[in-house]
Design a protein around this motif. Structure first.
Motif: not given
Length: 253
Positions: A149-151, A204-210, A212-214
Motif C-alpha cells: 500500500r504505497k501512498p 502537497a509536500a507529502f504526496y508530491t514526494k510519494e 515521485a517514488k512510484v
C-alpha cells in the motif's frame, strides 16, 4: 495460552496474526474466500470462513478469549446480530477497528472527545462500547499505508492532489500491529483511541514526494480546492500505552 480470533485476515489481519503467533498466542482467523484458507493455515492460523451477513457463523471461531474485528463492513444490522453471538461465546474482550473518518473536516485538531459524524461506523462503535457483556477498545486508525500500500498510488484522479494545503493523518502497518499488540499485552480495555503518526505534513509536500517514488512526477495541486482538513491527535494513545511510533516522521518515510 490465550486464544485470539481475528475477523478479517487481509492486508493488516494476516501479518497481525503471524506476529501474535510468534508471541505464543493461539490465533484463529477468518476470510470470506475459500481459496485463502490454505494461506491462513500455512501461516499457522486456524482458518475459518466467516461472513457476518450470513446467519451461519462457525461457533468455534468465537471460542476464544479476545476478538479483533478488522472488516470494513458498515452493515449495522449484521453487526447487531453478530454481537448476539459474541454475547453467548467465551469472548470477553474485543478490539473494534474504526477510522478517523468518523471526524468531520473542521480545519482544527481533533481528539477522542471531538464531535463525530452521524455515520454507520459511529453507530457500530456504539453497539460495541455500550455492550456490558464484554469489554471493548475502539481503535480509530488513520489512513493505512506500508509495503504494497504505497501512498504514491493513493492519488489517482487526473494526477491532481486535492486539498493540497490540508494535512495528512496516516499510519504504517507496522505501527498498527505494534499498537494492537500493546493494547493486548497491557490489558487496556473500555477505551477509544486515535491511532495515526504524530506528524502531519501538508498533503502537497507529502504526496508530491510519494508520487515521485512510484514514477508519477509533476502532480497538479488542485487550484480550486477548499483545503478542508483535520489534524488527528494520537496523544491519548501515546500517553496510555507509552507507544513510540516506528514511522513517526512521515516526511522521512
Amino acid at each position: 495460552m490465550q486464544t485470539i480470533s481475528i475477523l478479517g485476515c487481509g492486508w493488516l489481519g494476516l501479518p497481525l496474526a503471524t506476529t501474535l503467533i510468534n508471541k505464543n498466542f493461539n490465533v484463529k482467523g477468518s476470510t470470506t474466500q475459500t481459496n485463502k484458507l490454505p494461506i491462513l493455515k500455512a501461516a499457522g492460523i486456524v482458518p475459518y470462513i466467516v461472513n457476518i451477513e450470513s446467519k451461519s457463523i462457525p461457533t468455534d471461531f468465537l471460542n476464544s478469549d479476545i476478538l479483533i474485528l478488522l472488516i470494513t463492513s458498515k452493515n449495522r444490522d449484521a453487526f447487531q446480530q453478530f454481537i448476539k453471538q459474541i454475547e453467548t461465546s467465551t469472548i470477553k474482550k474485543v478490539i473494534f477497528i474504526s477510522s478517523t473518518s468518523v471526524y468531520p473536516n473542521s480545519n482544527t485538531e481533533v481528539t477522542e472527545t471531538s464531535e463525530t459524524n452521524q455515520s454507520p461506523l459511529v453507530a457500530i462503535e456504539s453497539l460495541f462500547t455500550q455492550n456490558n457483556t464484554f469489554k471493548t477498545t475502539v481503535i480509530r486508525f488513520g489512513g493505512l499505508f506500508g509495503y504494497q500500500r504505497k501512498p504514491g498510488n493513493f492519488i489517482r484522479a487526473h494526477n491532481i492532489i486535492p486539498n493540497p494545503e490540508g494535512y495528512i493523518n496516516l499510519i504504517h502497518q507496522d505501527d498498527c500491529i505494534g499498537i494492537l499488540i500493546s493494547i493486548i499485552e497491557k490489558d487496556i480495555w473500555n477505551e477509544t483511541f486515535n491511532a495515526c503518526a504524530n506528524s502531519h505534513p501538508k498533503r502537497a509536500a507529502f504526496y508530491t514526494k510519494e508520487m515521485a517514488k512510484v514514477g508519477r512526477l509533476h502532480p497538479v495541486l488542485d487550484p480550486d480546492s477548499d483545503n478542508v482538513y483535520k489534524i488527528v491527535s494520537p496523544e491519548k494513545l501515546i500517553s496510555a500505552i507509552g507507544y513510540t511510533f516506528k514511522y513517526s516522521n512521515l516526511m522521512d518515510y
